[in-house]
Each structure stands twice: as C-alpha cells, then as structure tokens.
Design a protein around this motif. Structure first.
Motif, PDB file in Angstrom:
ATOM      1  N   MET A  22       7.255   2.644  -2.042  1.00 24.74           N
ATOM      2  CA  MET A  22       6.208   1.809  -1.450  1.00 24.74           C
ATOM      3  C   MET A  22       5.417   1.086  -2.535  1.00 24.74           C
ATOM      4  O   MET A  22       5.070  -0.089  -2.382  1.00 24.74           O
ATOM      5  CB  MET A  22       5.284   2.655  -0.571  1.00 24.74           C
ATOM      6  N   SER A  23       5.148   1.758  -3.622  1.00 21.85           N
ATOM      7  CA  SER A  23       4.430   1.152  -4.732  1.00 21.85           C
ATOM      8  C   SER A  23       5.227  -0.008  -5.312  1.00 21.85           C
ATOM      9  O   SER A  23       4.685  -1.094  -5.572  1.00 21.85           O
ATOM     10  CB  SER A  23       4.163   2.197  -5.813  1.00 21.85           C
ATOM     11  N   ARG A  24       6.510   0.197  -5.494  1.00 24.35           N
ATOM     12  CA  ARG A  24       7.378  -0.863  -6.031  1.00 24.35           C
ATOM     13  C   ARG A  24       7.460  -2.042  -5.054  1.00 24.35           C
ATOM     14  O   ARG A  24       7.408  -3.207  -5.464  1.00 24.35           O
ATOM     15  CB  ARG A  24       8.765  -0.288  -6.303  1.00 24.35           C
ATOM     16  N   ALA A  25       7.585  -1.748  -3.769  1.00 25.12           N
ATOM     17  CA  ALA A  25       7.655  -2.802  -2.759  1.00 25.12           C
ATOM     18  C   ALA A  25       6.366  -3.619  -2.735  1.00 25.12           C
ATOM     19  O   ALA A  25       6.389  -4.842  -2.643  1.00 25.12           O
ATOM     20  CB  ALA A  25       7.924  -2.188  -1.381  1.00 25.12           C
ATOM     21  N   ARG A  26       5.237  -2.945  -2.837  1.00 29.58           N
ATOM     22  CA  ARG A  26       3.937  -3.639  -2.846  1.00 29.58           C
ATOM     23  C   ARG A  26       3.822  -4.537  -4.079  1.00 29.58           C
ATOM     24  O   ARG A  26       3.335  -5.669  -4.013  1.00 29.58           O
ATOM     25  CB  ARG A  26       2.796  -2.620  -2.814  1.00 29.58           C
ATOM     26  N   LEU A  32       5.982  -7.590  -3.511  1.00 26.46           N
ATOM     27  CA  LEU A  32       5.326  -8.446  -2.518  1.00 26.46           C
ATOM     28  C   LEU A  32       4.226  -9.277  -3.165  1.00 26.46           C
ATOM     29  O   LEU A  32       4.157 -10.490  -2.976  1.00 26.46           O
ATOM     30  CB  LEU A  32       4.746  -7.593  -1.394  1.00 26.46           C
ATOM     31  N   ASN A  33       3.394  -8.641  -3.958  1.00 31.18           N
ATOM     32  CA  ASN A  33       2.266  -9.337  -4.568  1.00 31.18           C
ATOM     33  C   ASN A  33       2.651 -10.249  -5.719  1.00 31.18           C
ATOM     34  O   ASN A  33       2.006 -11.270  -5.952  1.00 31.18           O
ATOM     35  CB  ASN A  33       1.214  -8.334  -5.035  1.00 31.18           C
ATOM     36  N   SER A  34       3.713  -9.919  -6.441  1.00 30.04           N
ATOM     37  CA  SER A  34       4.062 -10.710  -7.621  1.00 30.04           C
ATOM     38  C   SER A  34       5.096 -11.800  -7.350  1.00 30.04           C
ATOM     39  O   SER A  34       5.160 -12.774  -8.097  1.00 30.04           O
ATOM     40  CB  SER A  34       4.577  -9.800  -8.733  1.00 30.04           C
ATOM     41  N   GLN A  35       5.899 -11.662  -6.293  1.00 28.64           N
ATOM     42  CA  GLN A  35       6.963 -12.632  -6.053  1.00 28.64           C
ATOM     43  C   GLN A  35       6.903 -13.274  -4.673  1.00 28.64           C
ATOM     44  O   GLN A  35       6.919 -14.497  -4.561  1.00 28.64           O
ATOM     45  CB  GLN A  35       8.328 -11.958  -6.228  1.00 28.64           C
ATOM     46  N   VAL A  36       6.832 -12.479  -3.632  1.00 23.40           N
ATOM     47  CA  VAL A  36       6.947 -12.997  -2.274  1.00 23.40           C
ATOM     48  C   VAL A  36       5.751 -13.853  -1.888  1.00 23.40           C
ATOM     49  O   VAL A  36       5.915 -14.994  -1.454  1.00 23.40           O
ATOM     50  CB  VAL A  36       7.132 -11.849  -1.260  1.00 23.40           C
ATOM     51  N   ILE A  37       4.552 -13.344  -2.063  1.00 23.83           N
ATOM     52  CA  ILE A  37       3.355 -14.083  -1.668  1.00 23.83           C
ATOM     53  C   ILE A  37       3.185 -15.367  -2.479  1.00 23.83           C
ATOM     54  O   ILE A  37       2.942 -16.427  -1.884  1.00 23.83           O
ATOM     55  CB  ILE A  37       2.105 -13.180  -1.714  1.00 23.83           C
ATOM     56  N   PRO A  38       3.338 -15.350  -3.808  1.00 27.77           N
ATOM     57  CA  PRO A  38       3.227 -16.615  -4.547  1.00 27.77           C
ATOM     58  C   PRO A  38       4.252 -17.662  -4.102  1.00 27.77           C
ATOM     59  O   PRO A  38       3.930 -18.846  -3.997  1.00 27.77           O
ATOM     60  CB  PRO A  38       3.450 -16.208  -6.000  1.00 27.77           C
ATOM     61  N   ARG A  39       5.479 -17.257  -3.819  1.00 24.48           N
ATOM     62  CA  ARG A  39       6.496 -18.209  -3.356  1.00 24.48           C
ATOM     63  C   ARG A  39       6.116 -18.784  -2.003  1.00 24.48           C
ATOM     64  O   ARG A  39       6.331 -19.967  -1.751  1.00 24.48           O
ATOM     65  CB  ARG A  39       7.862 -17.539  -3.272  1.00 24.48           C
ATOM     66  N   GLN A  40       5.575 -17.952  -1.120  1.00 22.68           N
ATOM     67  CA  GLN A  40       5.159 -18.423   0.198  1.00 22.68           C
ATOM     68  C   GLN A  40       4.031 -19.432   0.064  1.00 22.68           C
ATOM     69  O   GLN A  40       4.011 -20.453   0.747  1.00 22.68           O
ATOM     70  CB  GLN A  40       4.723 -17.240   1.079  1.00 22.68           C
ATOM     71  N   GLU A  41       3.088 -19.170  -0.839  1.00 16.86           N
ATOM     72  CA  GLU A  41       1.976 -20.098  -1.047  1.00 16.86           C
ATOM     73  C   GLU A  41       2.478 -21.434  -1.592  1.00 16.86           C
ATOM     74  O   GLU A  41       2.035 -22.495  -1.151  1.00 16.86           O
ATOM     75  CB  GLU A  41       0.940 -19.483  -1.983  1.00 16.86           C
ATOM     76  N   LEU A  42       3.428 -21.394  -2.529  1.00 16.89           N
ATOM     77  CA  LEU A  42       4.010 -22.632  -3.058  1.00 16.89           C
ATOM     78  C   LEU A  42       4.747 -23.396  -1.965  1.00 16.89           C
ATOM     79  O   LEU A  42       4.664 -24.627  -1.881  1.00 16.89           O
ATOM     80  CB  LEU A  42       4.961 -22.329  -4.216  1.00 16.89           C
TER      81      LEU A  42
END
Length: 55
Positions: free
Chosen positions: A16-20, A23-33
């Motif tokens: 869960m720690s790795r998934a979080r 999520l915070n370092s790759q998925v969310i920034p890509r979604q914002e871009l």
C-alpha cells in the motif's frame, strides 16, 4: 491488516505504501498534465481518436 501478506510474501502495508507513492509521484501529475492539455486543446489526434473509440 498491516501484518497480513499476499501471495508474493510482501506485507500489505508495504504494498500500500508503494502504491501510494506511485500514485502521488506518477499517476496524479500525469492526470494534471492531461487536464491542462485538454483545456488548451493540445491533445494529439491519436489520443482524441482513442478517446472517441472508448466512449
């Protein structure tokens, strides 16, 4: 639940720690871009076709 293990033998809390982290370092920034590019109308034709086909 933190001491439970899944088949891989890795503790759930560690997974869960790795998934979080991902999520915070790759998925969310890509979604914002993506949202910025969508607002500005700068999405590629290939991406627009893929979105249209999946709708």
């Amino acid at each position: 639940m933190g001491k439970d293990k899944i088949i891989t033998g890795v503790k759930i809390a560690q997974q869960m720690s790795r998934a979080r982290s991902i999520l915070n370092s790759q998925v969310i920034p890509r979604q914002e871009l993506y949202q910025i590019r969508e607002r500005e109308g700068r999405l590629s034709q290939e991406l627009l076709r893929a979105l249209k086909n999946n709708a």
